[in-house]
Write a protein that holds these residues in place. Structure first.
Motif, short mmCIF file in Angstrom:
data_model
loop_
_atom_site.label_atom_id
_atom_site.label_comp_id
_atom_site.label_asym_id
_atom_site.label_seq_id
_atom_site.Cartn_x
_atom_site.Cartn_y
_atom_site.Cartn_z
N LEU A 188 88.25 -9.69 75.80
CA LEU A 188 88.06 -8.48 75.88
C LEU A 188 88.98 -7.28 75.64
CD1 LEU A 188 86.03 -9.11 79.79
CD2 LEU A 188 84.79 -8.49 78.15
N ILE A 189 90.06 -7.82 75.90
CA ILE A 189 90.92 -6.53 75.64
C ILE A 189 91.27 -6.60 74.30
CG2 ILE A 189 93.81 -5.96 75.61
CD1 ILE A 189 93.58 -7.62 78.55
N VAL A 219 80.34 -8.74 70.53
CA VAL A 219 80.79 -9.90 70.82
C VAL A 219 79.25 -10.35 71.74
CG1 VAL A 219 82.84 -9.66 71.77
CG2 VAL A 219 81.09 -8.78 73.09
N TYR A 220 79.18 -11.74 71.78
CA TYR A 220 78.54 -12.49 72.81
C TYR A 220 79.00 -12.03 74.22
CZ TYR A 220 76.18 -14.37 68.35
OH TYR A 220 75.81 -14.78 66.89
N LEU A 221 77.48 -11.94 74.57
CA LEU A 221 78.39 -11.25 76.14
C LEU A 221 77.44 -12.64 77.29
CD1 LEU A 221 80.07 -10.19 78.12
CD2 LEU A 221 78.40 -8.66 78.23
N GLN A 230 82.21 -1.40 75.55
CA GLN A 230 83.26 0.13 75.47
C GLN A 230 84.13 0.08 76.13
OE1 GLN A 230 80.37 2.80 76.30
NE2 GLN A 230 82.07 4.54 75.19
N PHE A 231 84.54 -0.56 77.11
CA PHE A 231 85.55 0.32 78.26
C PHE A 231 85.57 -1.41 79.23
CE2 PHE A 231 87.00 1.91 82.30
CZ PHE A 231 87.64 2.18 82.17
N VAL A 232 87.16 -1.44 80.11
CA VAL A 232 87.43 -2.41 80.84
C VAL A 232 87.80 -1.55 82.29
CG1 VAL A 232 88.07 -4.33 81.08
CG2 VAL A 232 86.93 -4.38 79.12
N ASP A 233 88.00 -1.95 83.36
CA ASP A 233 88.49 -1.15 84.26
C ASP A 233 88.67 -2.54 85.47
OD1 ASP A 233 89.72 -0.39 86.56
OD2 ASP A 233 87.13 0.85 87.34
N SER A 234 89.70 -3.35 85.02
CA SER A 234 89.98 -4.15 85.44
C SER A 234 90.54 -3.86 87.66
CB SER A 234 91.90 -4.68 85.11
OG SER A 234 92.50 -3.51 85.01
N LEU A 264 80.32 -12.15 84.27
CA LEU A 264 80.88 -12.82 83.21
C LEU A 264 80.80 -14.71 83.29
CD1 LEU A 264 83.04 -10.75 81.23
CD2 LEU A 264 80.69 -11.37 81.09
N ILE A 265 80.51 -14.75 82.44
CA ILE A 265 81.11 -16.91 81.74
C ILE A 265 81.54 -16.45 80.49
CG2 ILE A 265 79.44 -18.63 81.92
CD1 ILE A 265 77.26 -16.99 83.26
N ASP A 266 81.05 -15.89 79.54
CA ASP A 266 82.47 -16.03 78.48
C ASP A 266 81.67 -15.04 77.73
OD1 ASP A 266 82.66 -17.58 76.20
OD2 ASP A 266 81.32 -18.75 75.98
N VAL A 267 82.50 -14.97 76.55
CA VAL A 267 82.55 -14.04 75.85
C VAL A 267 83.10 -14.07 74.43
CG1 VAL A 267 83.34 -11.30 75.35
CG2 VAL A 267 83.34 -11.55 77.64
N GLN A 268 82.65 -14.30 73.50
CA GLN A 268 82.99 -14.99 71.90
C GLN A 268 82.98 -13.65 71.39
OE1 GLN A 268 80.87 -18.31 71.08
NE2 GLN A 268 82.23 -19.84 73.56
N PHE A 269 83.58 -13.81 69.71
CA PHE A 269 82.98 -12.62 68.84
C PHE A 269 82.46 -13.19 67.56
CE2 PHE A 269 87.99 -11.55 69.43
CZ PHE A 269 87.51 -9.89 70.19
#
Length: 110
Positions: free
Chosen positions: A49-50, A59-61, A77-81, A104-109
């Motif tokens: 994500l970062i 990304v595939y989300l 676009q934006f991540v608020d941890s 979220l389960i998975d994030v891939q480029f």
């Protein structure tokens, strides 16, 4: 005797409540439980994500919503941890979607 022409015969169409009930039952059978992620998987998602935010890569989300695992393509676009939220721009309709990080389960480029 009077001719009525060709009419389509639907014997069970007189009870629309039955169709609604059957659809709900089928949807409940298709539901899956939300997968539990390990600490390593959550850390990998965090790094991806970062990197996706800083490089603006597509990304595939994969996320969990209402008993289904859904995969979409787009940009982060934006991540608020602290608020545990992120903003995802859909590739197809270019809509901004606010989602929770715990969905979220998975994030891939791509």
């Amino acid at each position: 005797m009077e001719y009525r022409g060709m009419k389509k015969w639907r014997p069970f169409a007189t009870m629309p409540e039955q169709y609604i009930g059957l659809k709900e039952m089928i949807n409940k059978q298709v539901e899956v439980a939300q997968p539990v992620l390990t600490d390593e998987q959550m850390e990998q998602i965090n790094f991806t994500l970062i990197e996706a935010v800083h490089t603006n890569k597509q990304v595939y989300l994969t996320y969990y919503k209402r008993g289904q695992c859904i995969t979409e393509t787009g940009f982060i676009q934006f991540v608020d941890s602290l608020g545990r939220l992120f903003v995802f721009i859909d590739d197809v309709l270019e809509l901004k979607n606010k989602m929770r990080l715990n969905e979220l389960i998975d994030v891939q480029f791509v």
